[in-house]
Design a protein around this motif. Structure first.
Motif, PDB file in Angstrom:
ATOM      1  N   GLU A  98     -37.026-105.838  -1.182  1.00 46.47           N
ATOM      2  CA  GLU A  98     -36.096-105.038  -2.107  1.00 46.47           C
ATOM      3  C   GLU A  98     -34.683-104.814  -1.344  1.00 46.47           C
ATOM      4  N   ALA A  99     -34.470-105.382  -0.441  1.00 48.58           N
ATOM      5  CA  ALA A  99     -32.898-105.253  -0.166  1.00 48.58           C
ATOM      6  C   ALA A  99     -32.038-105.855  -0.875  1.00 48.58           C
ATOM      7  N   GLU A 100     -30.711-105.313  -1.070  1.00 45.55           N
ATOM      8  CA  GLU A 100     -29.896-106.293  -1.478  1.00 45.55           C
ATOM      9  C   GLU A 100     -29.136-107.136  -0.435  1.00 45.55           C
ATOM     10  N   ILE A 101     -29.167-108.328  -0.652  1.00 50.10           N
ATOM     11  CA  ILE A 101     -28.640-109.241   0.539  1.00 50.10           C
ATOM     12  C   ILE A 101     -27.703-110.151   0.153  1.00 50.10           C
ATOM     13  N   LEU A 102     -26.667-110.307   0.777  1.00 52.79           N
ATOM     14  CA  LEU A 102     -25.455-111.376   0.634  1.00 52.79           C
ATOM     15  C   LEU A 102     -25.851-112.680   1.718  1.00 52.79           C
ATOM     16  N   TRP A 103     -26.232-113.627   1.112  1.00 53.39           N
ATOM     17  CA  TRP A 103     -26.764-114.813   1.931  1.00 53.39           C
ATOM     18  C   TRP A 103     -25.316-115.741   2.238  1.00 53.39           C
ATOM     19  N   GLN A 104     -24.917-115.902   3.341  1.00 52.07           N
ATOM     20  CA  GLN A 104     -23.867-117.151   3.601  1.00 52.07           C
ATOM     21  C   GLN A 104     -24.650-118.035   4.607  1.00 52.07           C
ATOM     22  N   VAL A 105     -24.896-119.117   4.080  1.00 52.32           N
ATOM     23  CA  VAL A 105     -25.762-119.922   4.913  1.00 52.32           C
ATOM     24  C   VAL A 105     -25.223-121.219   5.523  1.00 52.32           C
ATOM     25  N   GLY A 106     -23.941-121.513   5.056  1.00 51.92           N
ATOM     26  CA  GLY A 106     -23.243-122.871   5.633  1.00 51.92           C
ATOM     27  C   GLY A 106     -23.987-123.968   5.282  1.00 51.92           C
ATOM     28  N   SER A 107     -24.174-124.924   6.007  1.00 55.54           N
ATOM     29  CA  SER A 107     -24.788-126.235   5.847  1.00 55.54           C
ATOM     30  C   SER A 107     -26.514-126.095   6.061  1.00 55.54           C
ATOM     31  N   THR A 108     -26.954-124.872   6.202  1.00 49.02           N
ATOM     32  CA  THR A 108     -28.412-124.716   6.687  1.00 49.02           C
ATOM     33  C   THR A 108     -29.092-124.797   5.185  1.00 49.02           C
ATOM     34  N   ARG A 109     -30.288-125.660   5.319  1.00 50.54           N
ATOM     35  CA  ARG A 109     -31.077-125.887   4.026  1.00 50.54           C
ATOM     36  C   ARG A 109     -32.450-125.633   4.794  1.00 50.54           C
ATOM     37  N   ILE A 110     -33.296-124.882   3.942  1.00 50.29           N
ATOM     38  CA  ILE A 110     -34.811-124.595   4.340  1.00 50.29           C
ATOM     39  C   ILE A 110     -35.603-124.880   2.898  1.00 50.29           C
ATOM     40  N   PRO A 111     -37.030-125.243   3.003  1.00 46.10           N
ATOM     41  CA  PRO A 111     -37.537-125.373   1.657  1.00 46.10           C
ATOM     42  C   PRO A 111     -37.436-124.278   0.770  1.00 46.10           C
ATOM     43  N   ARG A 112     -37.503-122.779   1.309  1.00 48.84           N
ATOM     44  CA  ARG A 112     -37.520-121.604   0.558  1.00 48.84           C
ATOM     45  C   ARG A 112     -36.063-120.992   0.651  1.00 48.84           C
ATOM     46  N   LEU A 113     -35.101-121.553   0.158  1.00 51.32           N
ATOM     47  CA  LEU A 113     -33.796-121.387   0.146  1.00 51.32           C
ATOM     48  C   LEU A 113     -33.526-120.082  -0.623  1.00 51.32           C
ATOM     49  N   PRO A 114     -33.225-118.880  -0.306  1.00 52.76           N
ATOM     50  CA  PRO A 114     -33.110-117.500  -0.769  1.00 52.76           C
ATOM     51  C   PRO A 114     -32.150-117.785  -2.122  1.00 52.76           C
ATOM     52  N   ALA A 115     -32.508-116.974  -3.202  1.00 55.26           N
ATOM     53  CA  ALA A 115     -31.679-117.150  -4.246  1.00 55.26           C
ATOM     54  C   ALA A 115     -30.413-116.460  -3.993  1.00 55.26           C
ATOM     55  N   GLY A 116     -29.380-116.975  -4.529  1.00 57.69           N
ATOM     56  CA  GLY A 116     -27.898-116.557  -4.603  1.00 57.69           C
ATOM     57  C   GLY A 116     -27.322-117.117  -3.188  1.00 57.69           C
ATOM     58  N   ALA A 117     -28.019-117.889  -2.372  1.00 62.21           N
ATOM     59  CA  ALA A 117     -27.316-118.218  -1.197  1.00 62.21           C
ATOM     60  C   ALA A 117     -26.177-118.938  -1.498  1.00 62.21           C
ATOM     61  N   ARG A 118     -25.175-118.964  -0.528  1.00 61.72           N
ATOM     62  CA  ARG A 118     -23.810-119.618  -0.559  1.00 61.72           C
ATOM     63  C   ARG A 118     -23.230-120.080   0.590  1.00 61.72           C
ATOM     64  N   ASP A 119     -23.097-121.446   0.439  1.00 61.18           N
ATOM     65  CA  ASP A 119     -22.238-121.965   1.688  1.00 61.18           C
ATOM     66  C   ASP A 119     -21.167-121.241   2.316  1.00 61.18           C
ATOM     67  N   GLN A 120     -20.204-120.853   1.518  1.00 57.85           N
ATOM     68  CA  GLN A 120     -18.998-119.958   2.135  1.00 57.85           C
ATOM     69  C   GLN A 120     -18.947-118.731   1.392  1.00 57.85           C
ATOM     70  N   VAL A 121     -18.187-117.835   1.895  1.00 58.15           N
ATOM     71  CA  VAL A 121     -17.792-116.656   1.095  1.00 58.15           C
ATOM     72  C   VAL A 121     -16.437-116.234   1.510  1.00 58.15           C
ATOM     73  N   PRO A 122     -15.471-116.079   0.747  1.00 58.51           N
ATOM     74  CA  PRO A 122     -13.947-115.731   1.212  1.00 58.51           C
ATOM     75  C   PRO A 122     -14.074-114.663   2.015  1.00 58.51           C
ATOM     76  N   HIS A 123     -13.108-114.756   2.919  1.00 59.68           N
ATOM     77  CA  HIS A 123     -12.906-113.493   3.947  1.00 59.68           C
ATOM     78  C   HIS A 123     -12.916-112.092   3.300  1.00 59.68           C
TER      79      HIS A 123
END
Length: 313
Positions: free
Chosen positions: A192-217
């Motif tokens: 139920e948490a609001e999560i910002l996912w900044q994952v870089g080059s990481t990939r998994i089968p269950r990649l979280p919705a909204g995952a982003r490679d990079q986020v501006p500073h």
């Protein structure tokens, strides 16, 4: 004297950006770094020269940056070069030294036990001035100048509430993913948490919705300030960003044995900051819901003016 500030994007750039006011060169400086969302956001309004990106232990990329450095230095505008690494430092220091410029290398705060490979190579550049951020391994050649973590102090939060906002920051390393940590977080973070996912080059089968490679500073900094908990790899830029946002982050080191980095310097940094009370160091497969509550129960304060970095600039 115009100072050329050189750093790879990511943690090295974050360190140098934080140190610049303590070096006293911010009024007459130019940046040389890679073009990325972080560098564009962090250096907005600054004069920036973008150079080709070079990866960890990337000889071809280092050669491209050496050619770029020769072009940048050709006009005689700069009086000195300052860098926090990584490989781009050597690419600039070699032609700069040949032109008689003083080169100042500040080793990353991640290097608690001794210099990095880049640091050892830069030490061979004639007249290079060398600085460590850890007094424990300073010597006649490597002088202790201070640390980017100077002035930070942990204190209990006044009234910690439920964990409802979380920032996950896995860094922007193109070569190294961190699937062990991301997979664990998908399991243990509250749905139920609001999560910002900044994952870089990481990939998994269950990649979280909204995952982003990079986020501006700027966006990342705002998200960390608003978060209850920050979970990050033990990269110096991410750990520092969490502290600046007032968060005692859960910091997880990448392990060389799992192919997550070239060595275990993140282990040293995570445990070093944990001993100072500035982070909660945890292993990727051991993070629990209790750690989220513990992290949310603390805040990080900063003393403000901690004095100049001790260098010979």
């Amino acid at each position: 004297m115009t100072t050329l500030l050189v750093a790879s994007a990511g943690g090295h750039l974050a360190e140098l950006h934080q140190l610049v006011p303590r070096l006293g060169v911010q009024d007459d400086c130019v940046w040389a770094t890679f073009d990325s969302p972080q560098s564009r956001s962090l250096l907005a309004g600054e004069e920036v020269i973008h150079v080709p990106p070079v990866r960890t232990r990337d000889a071809v990329g280092a050669l491209r940056d050496w050619l770029a450095a020769r072009r940048v230095l050709r006009g005689g505008r700069f009086g000195r070069v300052v860098s926090t690494g990584a490989a781009v430092a050597l690419s600039f220091f070699v032609p700069a030294a040949r032109r008689g410029l003083t080169c100042h290398y500040i080793e990353s705060a991640t290097r608690i036990a001794g210099p990095s490979l880049t640091g050892r190579m830069v030490a061979r550049v004639p007249r290079a001035q060398l600085y460590t951020q850890h007094a424990g391994w300073a010597d006649e050649r490597w002088r202790y100048g201070g640390s980017i973590f100077d002035g930070y102090l942990a204190r209990p939060a006044a009234a910690p509430g439920p964990v409802s906002r979380i920032v996950v920051a896995l860094g922007t390393q193109a070569r190294f993913g961190f699937p062990r940590l991301l997979s664990r977080l998908v399991e243990v973070l509250p749905a139920e948490a609001e999560i910002l996912w900044q994952v870089g080059s990481t990939r998994i089968p269950r990649l979280p919705a909204g995952a982003r490679d990079q986020v501006p500073h700027a966006e990342m900094a705002q998200a960390m300030r608003e978060a209850d908990v920050v979970v990050t790899h033990a990269g110096v830029g991410s750990a520092l960003a969490a502290m600046r946002a007032g968060r005692r982050a859960i910091v997880v080191p990448r392990r060389r044995a799992h192919g997550e980095h070239v060595d275990d310097h993140q282990v040293e940094l995570a445990h070093g900051l944990d001993r100072r009370g500035l982070v909660l160091a945890r292993e990727a497969d051991a993070i629990s819901a209790a750690d989220l509550t513990e992290a949310a129960s603390w805040r990080i304060d900063h003393a403000g003016d901690v004095g100049p970095f001790r260098w010979t600039g």
